[in-house]
Design a protein around this motif. Structure first.
Motif, PDB file in Angstrom:
ATOM      1  N   LYS A 148       0.822  -1.207   0.000  1.00 21.92           N
ATOM      2  CA  LYS A 148       0.000   0.000   0.000  1.00 21.92           C
ATOM      3  C   LYS A 148       0.859   1.261   0.000  1.00 21.92           C
ATOM      4  N   HIS A 149       2.116   1.111   0.375  1.00 23.84           N
ATOM      5  CA  HIS A 149       2.992   2.278   0.491  1.00 23.84           C
ATOM      6  C   HIS A 149       4.149   2.254  -0.507  1.00 23.84           C
ATOM      7  N   LEU A 150       4.573   1.049  -0.908  1.00 25.87           N
ATOM      8  CA  LEU A 150       5.759   0.918  -1.744  1.00 25.87           C
ATOM      9  C   LEU A 150       5.468   0.043  -2.952  1.00 25.87           C
ATOM     10  N   ASP A 151       6.323   0.148  -3.936  1.00 22.24           N
ATOM     11  CA  ASP A 151       6.287  -0.727  -5.108  1.00 22.24           C
ATOM     12  C   ASP A 151       7.166  -1.933  -4.782  1.00 22.24           C
ATOM     13  N   VAL A 152       6.561  -3.040  -4.404  1.00 20.67           N
ATOM     14  CA  VAL A 152       7.309  -4.160  -3.849  1.00 20.67           C
ATOM     15  C   VAL A 152       7.447  -5.303  -4.851  1.00 20.67           C
ATOM     16  N   THR A 153       8.556  -6.025  -4.699  1.00 24.99           N
ATOM     17  CA  THR A 153       8.823  -7.263  -5.428  1.00 24.99           C
ATOM     18  C   THR A 153       9.428  -8.255  -4.450  1.00 24.99           C
ATOM     19  N   VAL A 154       8.970  -9.513  -4.536  1.00 24.25           N
ATOM     20  CA  VAL A 154       9.463 -10.543  -3.633  1.00 24.25           C
ATOM     21  C   VAL A 154      10.438 -11.441  -4.382  1.00 24.25           C
ATOM     22  N   LEU A 155      11.598 -11.683  -3.754  1.00 30.66           N
ATOM     23  CA  LEU A 155      12.587 -12.612  -4.291  1.00 30.66           C
ATOM     24  C   LEU A 155      12.842 -13.671  -3.227  1.00 30.66           C
ATOM     25  N   LEU A 156      12.509 -14.929  -3.560  1.00 28.58           N
ATOM     26  CA  LEU A 156      12.654 -16.017  -2.602  1.00 28.58           C
ATOM     27  C   LEU A 156      13.925 -16.804  -2.874  1.00 28.58           C
ATOM     28  N   LYS A 157      14.717 -16.968  -1.844  1.00 34.61           N
ATOM     29  CA  LYS A 157      15.962 -17.723  -1.931  1.00 34.61           C
ATOM     30  C   LYS A 157      15.703 -19.175  -1.526  1.00 34.61           C
ATOM     31  N   ASP A 158      15.973 -20.103  -2.459  1.00 33.96           N
ATOM     32  CA  ASP A 158      15.785 -21.542  -2.202  1.00 33.96           C
ATOM     33  C   ASP A 158      14.440 -21.834  -1.552  1.00 33.96           C
TER      34      ASP A 158
END
Length: 680
Positions: A148-158
């Motif tokens: 709601k506040h930021l332009d987010v992207t999720v990167l999952l490690k293993d």
């Protein structure tokens, strides 16, 4: 009461501090006795309002606890007022020796009336592009809260057994960050195993084929992996948040912090750097690496002959300025001149008010202020002779600060480190060791400068109350002007002048930035390569004759001359020579010039020519004959002339090529044929 033309309001906080207004006015050198209030923030608030309206300059209030209240009232009643605040209660009055703290209170007030010049800054810009780096559903949930506040992207490690979101409301990818660089608003990561989430994932989140070396840019990084941090001294990297993923409280705090990291932010430019003073390297020979060795964040990198300091990455610990021997790196928060003026004002005011044998307690503005406050509130407080002195970071302190403090009349100096300094005190420790060596060598004894590493306020107070009494040196009258080395030598020469057991030459430990050169004169050929390598002008030549001179005061023991010398005849001897003759340049070696055997022009040194003759004459094909070997004894012009005159011109070429035609070839064939017939 006015001090330095500034109105000062003093309150004894409901008689909890014994303050004699008349004595305080005299001790401060004020124009009148100090009017001591008792409830300036409550029943006597009208006195504050009247003073704020009448003040024709900055108004100093000796209270920090009620600063918000005073600022609010002034905003309504006297918006033009320039308010400043200082704490004399926890730092002086609330103490078992509060009755003897008048000289300290006077010194603290005098110090607080000084103007601090503004510090330069840089601007960091963040548009709120956030990379959340995690391993499981917690990273996805954090992204939802921040979306709601930021332009987010999720990167999952293993990722393993991560349930697919019912609604893919945040982009999710797989990958491992191989490298990361940058700062708030300008991060760049390199990702291996990169792949997007497959929309058809059913029970477990699946990903597309992995790609190696994918790059991405973002404004901030929220690291929830719980693994190794992406940056050295990661807690000091603006825009990089790394809470413990198993601690909901830490994660929540990081989410709140990340949500606010949008917009433009001013960051102080902590260090001023002058590349022309840097002694890092010359001609690919490395000399001084002190700042590179102590920088915790990696903000300093080698850049040719000088180092480069990235102000975006620099976290302001000041270790580089502490250990820099030339003053190429100086701390700028505040500027060096302002810091030493504060120090001089504090100590001189304390002495003028009758204080003796001051112990200077240097601390930072966060941990140190809190420890001092807790000591005053719940413990014995600070001893009357312990003067608190706040700096931005205690790791910025170097030999210059300690020497100047002792020369201005401090009997002892104690540096209070905090949690933020953990693992970053190597530079500070080296500087404390240097000044301790110098003070012990001059007869002042040991224990003059030390570090207080205790975290508990009671332990800090116990260490300060148990400081052994040591008499201070007679204070010097010199002004804190000039560069780092100038200040150090001014202070040390004063300490030497009034020392209990002065010595002419003071040996220092290896690595000290002062000393002389031991030159094997017999092996020196006066090639003067050391002169070209010296970054400070400590080594000098003579344009009129072969000569090498050395000015010890300018030598920083960087070792560039030693590393550059082709004959390997130079070694470093760390010491301080207090004799007057050490201040000028001394001749190390001189020779009469060697003159050309053909034209008599001086062009080299005798020892150099003899060495070359011995090495090449009769041993190298170019100098195999006596005539050829004699060219070594000639200047550059005569060598060429001699070689040409003897028919050995290396530039001589054959005659021009004659153009050949078909007729020439046919004529040669006919001639050859006729010769063949005659032979038959």
């Amino acid at each position: 009461m006015k001090i330095n033309g500034r109105t000062v309001l003093v309150c004894d906080c409901a008689h909890s501090m014994p303050i004699d207004g008349k004595a305080l006015g005299l001790a401060c050198g004020a124009d009148a006795p100090a009017g001591v209030h008792t409830q300036l923030c409550r029943s006597q608030i009208d006195r504050f309002v009247a003073a704020a309206k009448a003040a024709d300059g900055p108004l100093l209030v000796a209270c920090t606890q009620e600063a918000p209240l005073f600022a609010e009232v002034a905003g309504e009643e006297a918006p033009q007022a320039d308010l400043r605040f200082t704490n004399i209660r926890e730092r002086a009055g609330w103490s078992d020796e509060g009755a003897q703290a008048l000289p300290k209170i006077a010194a603290l007030l005098r110090e607080a009336t000084m103007d601090v010049p503004p510090t330069g800054s840089i601007t960091l810009k963040s548009e709120g592009v956030c990379l959340i780096y995690g391993t499981d559903e917690r990273a996805i949930e954090a992204a939802r809260q921040l979306s709601k506040h930021l332009d987010v992207t999720v990167l999952l490690k293993d990722p393993k057994d991560v349930a697919p979101p019912r609604v893919m409301d945040v982009p999710v990818f797989r990958g491992t960050i191989r490298a990361a660089k940058g700062w708030l608003g300008a991060f760049e990561v390199v990702v291996d195993g990169y792949g997007a989430a497959v929309p058809s994932s059913r029970t477990t989140l699946a990903f597309e084929g992995a790609h190696r070396g994918a790059t991405s840019k973002c404004d901030l990084i929220l690291d929830l992996t719980g693994g190794a941090p992406l940056f050295p001294a990661h807690e000091k990297r603006d825009g990089y948040l790394r809470p413990d993923p198993d601690s909901p409280a830490q994660v929540a705090k990081a989410l709140f912090a990340a949500a606010d990291l949008v917009g433009e932010f001013d960051k102080p430019r902590y260090v001023d750097f002058k590349a022309d003073l840097c002694a890092h390297s010359r001609s690919r020979k490395v000399g001084c690496t002190r700042c590179l060795d102590v920088c915790p964040t990696g903000a300093i990198t080698a850049a040719g002959d000088a180092v480069s300091i990235d102000p975006h990455v620099c976290a302001g610990c000041g270790s580089c300025a502490s250990v820099c021997p030339t003053g190429a790196a100086t701390y700028a928060l505040p500027p060096q001149q302002a810091l030493f003026e504060r120090l001089r004002t504090l100590l001189s005011a304390y002495q003028s008010a009758g204080g003796r044998d001051a112990a200077l307690l240097v601390h930072d503005a966060e941990h140190g202020e809190e420890v001092v406050a807790l000591t005053g509130r719940f413990g014995r407080g600070l001893p009357a002779r312990v003067l608190p002195f706040a700096v931005n970071e205690v790791t910025q302190l170097g030999l210059d600060f300690f020497a100047v403090a002792l020369a201005y009349g401090a009997a002892q100096v104690r540096v209070l480190t905090g949690p933020s300094n953990q693992g970053e005190t190597a530079g500070l420790a080296s500087q404390v060791g240097l000044i301790e060596t110098a003070m012990a060598g001059l007869g002042y004894g040991s224990g003059r400068v030390g570090v207080v590493e205790a975290r508990d306020p009671d332990a800090v107070a116990a260490e300060l109350w148990s400081l052994p009494a040591q008499p201070a040196a007679a204070p010097g009258l010199f002004l804190p002007m000039g560069g780092k080395r100038t200040l150090v030598m001014l202070a040390l020469r004063h300490l030497h002048k009034v020392a209990p057991t002065p010595v002419e030459v003071l040996p220092l430990p290896t690595g000290a930035p002062f000393g002389r050169l031991a030159v094997n004169v017999e092996g020196c050929t006066l090639c003067l390569s050391c002169v070209g390598a010296c970054p400070t002008g400590a080594l000098l030549d003579n344009p009129d004759k072969p000569m090498l001179s050395f000015a010890q005061d300018a030598c920083v023991q960087c070792g560039l001359c030693k590393n550059t010398c082709p004959e390997k005849v130079i070694s470093l001897v760390p010491e301080i020579d207090f004799r007057d003759e050490a201040r000028g340049a001394k001749v190390v070696k001189e020779e009469e010039p060697f003159c050309c055997v053909r034209c008599a022009k001086p062009f080299a040194t005798k020892s150099s020519i003899e060495k070359i003759v011995n090495a090449l004459a009769g041993k190298h094909w170019m100098f195999a004959t006596p005539e050829a070997a004699n060219r070594i004894r000639m200047c550059e012009d005569c060598r060429v002339i001699d070689q040409v005159e003897r028919g050995q011109d290396p530039m001589t070429m054959g005659g021009p090529r004659v153009t050949r035609t078909t007729d020439d070839y046919l004529r040669e064939r006919e001639t050859a044929g006729e010769g063949s017939d005659d032979g038959a």
